[in-house]
Write an enzyme that holds these catalytic residues in place. Structure first.
Site, mmCIF file in Angstrom:
data_model
loop_
_atom_site.group_PDB
_atom_site.id
_atom_site.type_symbol
_atom_site.label_atom_id
_atom_site.label_comp_id
_atom_site.label_asym_id
_atom_site.label_seq_id
_atom_site.Cartn_x
_atom_site.Cartn_y
_atom_site.Cartn_z
ATOM 1 N N GLU A 125 11.892 -0.931 4.240
ATOM 2 C CA GLU A 125 11.599 0.500 4.357
ATOM 3 C C GLU A 125 12.759 1.340 3.808
ATOM 4 O O GLU A 125 13.926 0.962 3.948
ATOM 5 C CB GLU A 125 11.350 0.876 5.821
ATOM 6 C CG GLU A 125 10.035 0.397 6.382
ATOM 7 C CD GLU A 125 8.832 1.114 5.789
ATOM 8 O OE1 GLU A 125 9.014 2.195 5.185
ATOM 9 O OE2 GLU A 125 7.720 0.585 5.908
ATOM 10 N N GLU A 145 0.056 -0.861 6.000
ATOM 11 C CA GLU A 145 1.165 -0.258 6.745
ATOM 12 C C GLU A 145 1.018 1.250 6.799
ATOM 13 O O GLU A 145 1.294 1.864 7.822
ATOM 14 C CB GLU A 145 2.500 -0.626 6.095
ATOM 15 C CG GLU A 145 3.717 -0.384 6.991
ATOM 16 C CD GLU A 145 4.253 1.045 6.947
ATOM 17 O OE1 GLU A 145 5.030 1.407 7.840
ATOM 18 O OE2 GLU A 145 3.893 1.796 6.019
ATOM 19 N N GLU A 146 0.557 1.839 5.702
ATOM 20 C CA GLU A 146 0.420 3.292 5.641
ATOM 21 C C GLU A 146 -0.883 3.771 6.284
ATOM 22 O O GLU A 146 -1.081 4.970 6.440
ATOM 23 C CB GLU A 146 0.473 3.769 4.180
ATOM 24 C CG GLU A 146 1.775 3.470 3.460
ATOM 25 C CD GLU A 146 2.944 4.311 3.952
ATOM 26 O OE1 GLU A 146 2.786 5.011 4.971
ATOM 27 O OE2 GLU A 146 4.005 4.262 3.320
ATOM 28 N N ASP A 160 0.833 -1.204 0.000
ATOM 29 C CA ASP A 160 0.000 0.000 0.000
ATOM 30 C C ASP A 160 0.869 1.257 0.000
ATOM 31 O O ASP A 160 2.025 1.237 0.451
ATOM 32 C CB ASP A 160 -0.970 0.008 1.176
ATOM 33 C CG ASP A 160 -0.273 -0.038 2.536
ATOM 34 O OD1 ASP A 160 0.747 -0.749 2.656
ATOM 35 O OD2 ASP A 160 -0.748 0.634 3.476
#
Length: 383
Positions: free
Chosen positions: A167, A138-139, A73
């Protein structure tokens, strides 16, 4: 032949960027990657919760298990007209790949898969196991993504020996920074009560802004701890203050202060709460606080995984990486619950979440090579 076809990482990164996977949507990214992994002998399992799609793909059943983790995402693009090119049309320009997710973190995902493909082709009978954990949450709220997969793995007794999160960690050039931990995050919503009244008659009111101001000054000046070998000192920051109804002649009846601790492992949520409450009480305030623990700190000391990562980066790029625990939270906080060694390595983070997010095209094959070297260092040659 186009440049995108010459480099498999670039080609796959473009295919992922073209999928409009704004959190918590996956938009087919995981299916695309699962198809590639299945051809390498991975068993691919979809774990869904709360409408969020997650992928757990594993090759092998023996220890050690090396997990490559990340998210499909992305954050919203913002005003598309402010981008030089469409945010979901991958565009090569001046040696860089532009598009939402180019740096955070679809290039890392592409590098993961290409690294695995190359490693398996060269070591088809490798020992240990390889896994990829991918989430589409995650976002966003991060409640039904990696945390859901970790809970499912823990329920069936499946643990991870080494985990590398993709990341974007580099500051100036690829490989210059490895995140070997992250600080904890503790948010508080403080409400201080007063008595509403007319500004012309302050003796009949009780201004909560005036009352809380000295306490805020003390909180801002407080040294919460000195940090430790992994973490910088704990910080306390106000992110929002709200009081009043907009009228210029009314003393508000209450004030709301939103604040956050980013804390080192030498402090605990309980100790920070206790110290902050003591300061507010000493100032005689009538207050309430709602606490939210966003993340506990985690850290990976120098050992097998960190040393392998330092060597892999040095061998591939010539860069001597620095270890850091700065920055915000990541899904590493969830993975640390079932994995004793978690680090983060990815591309340069300068453009993440920005308009015209981009990554250097020349870095992409090197990123895949770093991941591949890590697999070679962590997994035995043969079963």
């Amino acid at each position: 032949m186009s440049e995108s076809r010459q480099d498999p990482v670039l080609s796959l990164a473009e295919a992922l960027i073209a999928r409009r996977s704004v959190t918590p949507e996956d938009a087919g990214c995981q299916l695309l990657l699962a198809e590639r992994l299945a051809r390498c002998g991975f068993h691919c399992e979809t774990i869904e919760r709360g409408g969020v799609r997650n992928l757990w793909a594993r090759r092998g059943s023996a220890a050690p298990l090396v997990c490559l983790a990340g998210h499909t995402d992305v954050v919203p693009s913002g005003p598309a007209e402010r981008w030089q090119s469409d945010p979901f049309t991958p565009t090569q320009r001046d040696g860089r790949l532009y598009g939402r997710g180019a740096a955070d973190m679809k290039s890392s995902l592409a590098a993961f898969v290409v690294a695995v493909e190359q490693f398996v082709a060269a070591h088809p009978a490798h020992g240990g196991s390889i896994a990829l954990l991918l989430t589409a949450d995650e976002e966003g709220d991060a409640t039904d993504g990696t945390v859901a997969v970790v809970e499912a793995l823990r329920a069936r007794g499946e643990t991870i020996d080494y985990c590398v999160v993709g990341e974007p960690t580099a500051v100036n050039r690829l490989g210059d920074t490895i995140k070997n931990g992250r600080r904890g995050s503790l948010t508080g919503k403080l409400t201080v009560k007063g008595i509403q009244g007319h500004v012309a008659y302050p003796q009949l009111a009780k201004n909560p802004i005036h009352l809380v101001a000295p306490a805020i000054a003390e909180l801002a000046a407080t040294v919460w701890d000195e940090g430790d070998e992994f973490f910088p000192p704990t910080t306390w920051q106000i992110s929002n203050i709200h009081a009043g109804n907009g009228a210029g002649n009314v003393i508000p009846g209450s004030i709301e202060v939103l604040f956050n601790f980013r804390f080192a492992a030498v402090s605990t949520p309980a100790s920070l709460q206790q110290r902050l409450n003591a300061i507010l009480e000493r100032h005689g305030l009538d207050f309430d606080i709602v606490w939210t623990l966003g993340a506990r700190p985690f850290g990976t000391p120098r050992g097998t995984l960190v040393e392998a990562a330092l060597a892999a980066i040095r061998e591939q790029t010539g860069v001597s990486a620095e270890l850091s625990t700065s920055g915000g939270t990541s899904d590493g906080r969830f993975l640390a619950e079932i994995c004793p060694q978690v680090i983060e390595i990815g591309p340069v983070n300068e453009s993440i979440h920005k308009i015209d997010e981009n990554v250097a095209i020349a870095d992409l094959p090197h990123l895949a090579a770093i991941y591949r070297r890590l697999l070679e260092k962590l997994l035995p040659d043969h079963v």
